[in-house]
Design a protein around this motif. Sequence first.
Motif, short mmCIF file in Angstrom:
data_model
loop_
_atom_site.label_atom_id
_atom_site.label_comp_id
_atom_site.label_asym_id
_atom_site.label_seq_id
_atom_site.Cartn_x
_atom_site.Cartn_y
_atom_site.Cartn_z
N PHE A 60 30.05 -4.88 14.28
CA PHE A 60 30.32 -5.21 15.86
C PHE A 60 30.75 -3.78 16.32
CE2 PHE A 60 33.61 -6.72 19.19
CZ PHE A 60 32.65 -6.81 19.96
N GLU A 61 31.34 -2.95 15.64
CA GLU A 61 31.65 -1.41 16.36
C GLU A 61 30.20 -0.62 16.32
OE1 GLU A 61 34.31 -0.11 17.90
OE2 GLU A 61 35.48 -2.02 17.33
N SER A 62 29.43 -1.00 15.32
CA SER A 62 28.20 -0.42 15.16
C SER A 62 27.04 -0.90 16.35
CB SER A 62 27.61 -0.82 13.62
OG SER A 62 28.41 -0.16 12.95
N LEU A 63 27.25 -2.44 16.60
CA LEU A 63 26.47 -2.91 17.54
C LEU A 63 26.44 -2.02 19.01
CD1 LEU A 63 24.31 -4.99 18.50
CD2 LEU A 63 26.41 -6.33 19.31
N LYS A 64 27.83 -1.72 19.31
CA LYS A 64 28.04 -0.78 20.49
C LYS A 64 27.37 0.27 20.44
CE LYS A 64 32.79 -2.81 20.33
NZ LYS A 64 34.06 -2.51 20.06
N VAL A 65 27.25 0.97 19.34
CA VAL A 65 26.55 2.29 19.34
C VAL A 65 24.83 1.90 19.41
CG1 VAL A 65 25.95 4.33 17.83
CG2 VAL A 65 28.22 3.17 18.03
N PHE A 66 24.38 0.92 18.80
CA PHE A 66 23.04 0.62 18.60
C PHE A 66 22.46 0.30 20.10
CE2 PHE A 66 23.23 -0.40 14.13
CZ PHE A 66 22.45 0.38 13.67
N ARG A 67 23.46 -0.54 20.94
CA ARG A 67 22.78 -0.84 22.34
C ARG A 67 23.01 0.40 23.16
NH1 ARG A 67 23.42 -6.50 23.02
NH2 ARG A 67 23.88 -6.11 25.24
#
Length: 393
Positions: free
Chosen positions: A65-72
């Motif tokens: 979830f923390e990583s998704l914020k970066v991908f987006r």
Amino acid sequence: MRRTADVVVIGGGANGASTAFHLTRLGVRDVVLLERRHLAAGATGKSGALVRMHYTNEPEARLAFESLKVFREFDAVVGGDCGFEPVGFVQLVGRPYRDALHRNVERQRALGIDTRVIEADDVRRLLPGVVLDDVSAAAWEPGSGFADPSATAFAFAAAAQRGGAAIETECEAVAVATEGDRVTAVETTRGRVETRAVVVAAGAWSSALLAPLGLEHGLEPHRIQVSIFRWPAGFVHRHPAVIDAVHRAWFRPEGRASTLIGVELGTGHADPEKYEEGVDDAHVARCRSALGARWPVLAPAHMRGGWAGMIMMSPDGRPIIDRLGPEGLWGMLGDSGTSFKTSPAIGRCLAEWVVEGAPRTVDLRPFRASRFAEGRPWVDEDHYGRERLTVSR
Ligand SMILES: Cc1cc2nc3c(=O)[nH]c(=O)nc-3n(C[C@H](O)[C@H](O)[C@H](O)COP(=O)(O)OP(=O)(O)OC[C@H]3O[C@@H](n4cnc5c(N)ncnc54)[C@H](O)[C@@H]3O)c2cc1C
């Protein structure tokens, strides 16, 4: 090449490059990243690169979830393009696991993840013609999808370089040097770099660096395969990414008119120094059968190729992210085929640990190396049939 560094990162995959970037973002200018071949030469360049939050445990869901914020928001946060495509994600499970899926979705929603349980008709709308006789429950994540794993590593490395890091490709770390109980340097094929902090993110090749330090974590390199199928005439549905726990398969769109698929049975122990990079006929046959059984409209799709990559399995199929042995040594080990999507958060946590003395973004204690010696290997309560292993997705 620099002869001294504040921090040396070993490995130019998604996790090493992310760590180097986050170190520079926390103000460390003198970072050296060593990559023995080229950026993304390991598992990262071969990754299926699903970016989904659905895990059967909370700690990995948090990292994702923390990583998704970066991908987006990749361009704004890191700079450049990671090729993230939010096609959405569907998790399918078989009969005994209906309640487990519901509980997992509840846990993920409590973390703030945009996910929900969906009904068979919803799945049919997302995957027209899908066979669901053996499926008892499905979860949906509208904002998940997949990324371009090589582009992600390249962009992290480029951003690290802009932040002052030196990216040294075709430069192998030969040994981590210690004096007493502390790291003092890294010996490389281009000479020695004096440093007091080293992060090992060398994927399936890590053991060669760790064994001389007396560090042994029961890690096993595995060869993982994927195949690509070109859609048949008339099929134009750019579908979501899917994990099908019944057929132990996962698939997602690839390019404009194909589906990339992997099956768990496509894994076998192998030597990362000499493994076959092409795909086996038997793997293609398993993928064809899993795809056709779940989604018969794709049964006539024709095979367009595939490849194999090397991952490192830990004994419980979960990564080890921890301080290791001598003072000044950290590692991201045993990626277990599932650590591309989490690489933005893993790199950030490791950088926080090195610079600030502890990871802040996510609690990494569940990923500690000592869990095996403690006799507490990771077991997910609400797994979908094979509680320990998560292979390549
Ligand atoms: C076929 C396949 C499908 C996958 N699908 C998914 C998926 O859908 N979603 C997901 O999240 N994950 C997936 N994975 C797993 C994911 O790709 C890996 O977990 C992740 O890429 C690991 O990144 P890493 O940076 O830790 O290691 P790697 O990418 O393996 O990088 C390690 C790097 O270190 C370098 N190196 C090694 N030794 C040295 C040394 N001594 N000195 C200098 N450099 C060294 C290597 O050359 C390599 O480039 C998949 C993996 C494969 C193979």
